[in-house]
Scaffold this motif. Sequence first.
Motif, PDB file in Angstrom:
ATOM      1  N   VAL A 104       0.869  -1.175   0.000  1.00 23.96           N
ATOM      2  CA  VAL A 104       0.000   0.000   0.000  1.00 23.96           C
ATOM      3  C   VAL A 104       0.904   1.222   0.000  1.00 23.96           C
ATOM      4  N   VAL A 105       0.665   2.133  -0.934  1.00 24.10           N
ATOM      5  CA  VAL A 105       1.464   3.351  -1.006  1.00 24.10           C
ATOM      6  C   VAL A 105       0.541   4.541  -0.777  1.00 24.10           C
ATOM      7  N   LEU A 106       0.850   5.310   0.267  1.00 25.20           N
ATOM      8  CA  LEU A 106       0.094   6.523   0.575  1.00 25.20           C
ATOM      9  C   LEU A 106       0.668   7.664  -0.250  1.00 25.20           C
ATOM     10  N   CYS A 107      -0.158   8.221  -1.110  1.00 29.03           N
ATOM     11  CA  CYS A 107       0.249   9.318  -1.987  1.00 29.03           C
ATOM     12  C   CYS A 107      -0.634  10.527  -1.706  1.00 29.03           C
ATOM     13  N   VAL A 108      -0.715  10.872  -0.442  1.00 31.07           N
ATOM     14  CA  VAL A 108      -1.529  11.996   0.002  1.00 31.07           C
ATOM     15  C   VAL A 108      -0.605  13.072   0.557  1.00 31.07           C
ATOM     16  N   PRO A 109      -1.084  14.296   0.700  1.00 34.31           N
ATOM     17  CA  PRO A 109      -0.238  15.340   1.291  1.00 34.31           C
ATOM     18  C   PRO A 109       0.257  14.922   2.676  1.00 34.31           C
ATOM     19  N   VAL A 110       1.439  15.378   3.033  1.00 34.56           N
ATOM     20  CA  VAL A 110       2.053  14.999   4.304  1.00 34.56           C
ATOM     21  C   VAL A 110       1.107  15.239   5.474  1.00 34.56           C
TER      22      VAL A 110
END
Length: 101
Positions: A67-73
């Motif tokens: 799972v790769v989180l590609c959301v703003p920090v």
Amino acid sequence: MTIERVAIIGLGLLGGSLGLALREHLPAVATSGYDADPATRARAAERGLVGAVYDSAAEAVASADLVVLCVPVGAMAQAAQEIAPHLDPHAIVSDVGSSKQ
């Protein structure tokens, strides 16, 4: 561990680019994705950024190996809390955020 299924949370520029790269370079890997913005989900589905676009993060990560989180920090903690109960116990979770704490 063999990675057969990748879930991308956040289908904007980075998440979408990751989905396209996986499709091009690892076509046997199944991809799924979710974005909080319905319009972004619709665009991602139209463009085929991932194999399946879901209406919830929980559905997108079900049985994912990676799972790769590609959301703003600033949204990482909330995204992680949202998916945590739905992760496979052996899933690898990573992110594209530029800062760590």
